[in-house]
Write an enzyme that holds these catalytic residues in place. Sequence first.
Site, short mmCIF file in Angstrom:
data_model
loop_
_atom_site.label_atom_id
_atom_site.label_comp_id
_atom_site.label_asym_id
_atom_site.label_seq_id
_atom_site.Cartn_x
_atom_site.Cartn_y
_atom_site.Cartn_z
N GLU A 199 -3.76 51.79 10.54
CA GLU A 199 -2.47 52.07 11.16
C GLU A 199 -2.30 51.04 12.26
O GLU A 199 -2.86 51.15 13.35
CB GLU A 199 -2.41 53.48 11.73
CG GLU A 199 -0.98 53.85 12.12
CD GLU A 199 -0.85 54.68 13.37
OE1 GLU A 199 0.20 55.30 13.54
OE2 GLU A 199 -1.76 54.70 14.23
N ASP A 253 -6.66 55.04 12.98
CA ASP A 253 -5.54 55.29 13.88
C ASP A 253 -5.37 54.18 14.92
O ASP A 253 -6.36 53.67 15.46
CB ASP A 253 -5.83 56.62 14.60
CG ASP A 253 -4.67 57.11 15.45
OD1 ASP A 253 -3.67 57.57 14.86
OD2 ASP A 253 -4.75 57.02 16.68
C1 NOJ Z 1 -0.86 57.65 15.50
C2 NOJ Z 1 -0.90 59.06 15.01
O1 NOJ Z 1 -0.35 59.12 13.72
C3 NOJ Z 1 -0.13 59.87 16.01
O2 NOJ Z 1 0.10 61.17 15.55
C4 NOJ Z 1 -0.87 59.85 17.32
O3 NOJ Z 1 -0.09 60.51 18.32
C5 NOJ Z 1 -1.15 58.42 17.79
N1 NOJ Z 1 -1.59 57.55 16.74
C6 NOJ Z 1 -2.22 58.42 18.86
O4 NOJ Z 1 -3.47 58.76 18.31
#
Ligand code: NOJ
Length: 466
Positions: free
Chosen positions: A244, A181
């Site tokens: 991500e 993430d």
């Molecule tokens: C990306 C995640 O997919 C999202 O749902 C989240 O709010 C943010 N990162 C922070 O962790």
Amino acid sequence: MVVYQVYPRSFQDSDGDGIGDLNGVTARLDHIRELGADAIWLSPFYPSPLADGGYDVADYEAVDGLFGTLQDADALIAAAHERGLKVLFDVVPCHTSIEHPWFREHPDWYVWSDRDGPQNNWRATFGGPSWSRDPVSGRWYLHSFYPEQPDLNWRNPEVPRAFGEALRFWLDRGVDGFRIDALDRILKDPQLRDDPAATGPPPLPEAHMEAGLEQRNSRNAPDIGTAVAQLRAAAGDDALLVGEVYLLSGGLKPYLEHLDACFCFELLHAPWEAGAVRAAVAAAAATGQAAWVLSNHDFPRLPDRVGARNVRAAALLLLTLPGMAFVYQGDELGMADGSDGGHDRAGRDRHRHPMAWDTTPNAGFTTGEPWLDVVVPADGPASEQREGSMLDWYRSLIALRRDLEGELELLDAGADVVAFRRGAHVVALNLGAADRPAPATSQLVLATPGATAATLAPGGAFVALG
Ligand code: NOJ
């Protein structure tokens, strides 16, 4: 590889509390296997106050009681492996929950202002300043997202060490890899300097645009690769790591040096028109490590983003590109967004409604009161989707994908049409509002109702032999 994203809270409830859980996922693995996916990615199910849907983790090495137990996680991993599915968990290195014991036990693992107030002008992703005052110590801490999510300080060597232990905890239990993430946020400017004023629109849409700042110092530090390398070292070479990273493809090199793939957000956000989609595909394909994705729990579902007419063509594009493709749960049924349930302050409940499985009450998602209404797709719940349905379309595309080989070679196919060759196959889709001539091919292999060898109607798409 096709990875199916499970949002556990909305997949299948097994105990009647209205919230999906790990045993529910295990019970539905055959749906994922029959779809033809190779792996599942589970959004977080760790202990969490759920200030950010579980992306505010209070313990990296446990399962929240809402979702089950550690034994349930073990059983899920084993059941997935029995079906030939790899398992990716979601890890959140940028921040913990403010309720994680680390926040009190190891305050130096977090980022603090050296003054009585924000250290700089950085803005949080979902609005407001990136700094909040800790009422216990009176000091100001950094949070790139909600105030309940203090950022870890990856410049303190204790942090990668502790986080690496969490990765190994799950790898030892049989997990095959991780979706990581908010990776571009883990290293910021070491001097915490202000972000400069933006000189143009942000490269990718931001949840809150009001600040008018270019996020130059608040993320993606020039030495970010060192932290990504630490994650790889902790996970080992065999773990599958997908980042991500909320950057354009051109900026992904320091991440891709250590990861298997990064999501291509350019394509996820591209307006549904041929020029933008072509450009996004070309840029990400050039990295050779794209993880293609068109929707997830953060952004509008496909019918809401590209329009109902274009959903099948969008799925065809996603599943014919070379590399990893991610399918968000429910997309294979044609699910659209639902209403805002008031759980997520950033309004993302709309994209997180429960799965529609069958014709029993609450479409088989729960015997209790669902935490969000079940949104039944136009083609019906999964059990009712027969030949010609969206589910049938996804299954056919994933089956066909096994035959597609070779690099992507974009073709010039005229206005509104995106077309490319992959080895013996040609893929074409019409993103416009008028009929368009199809590129010349010898034989259609799979086509939407609006496509013939000669013409692509609006929303029409095919895979053909060249
Ligand atoms: C990306 C995640 O997919 C999202 O749902 C989240 O709010 C943010 N990162 C922070 O962790």
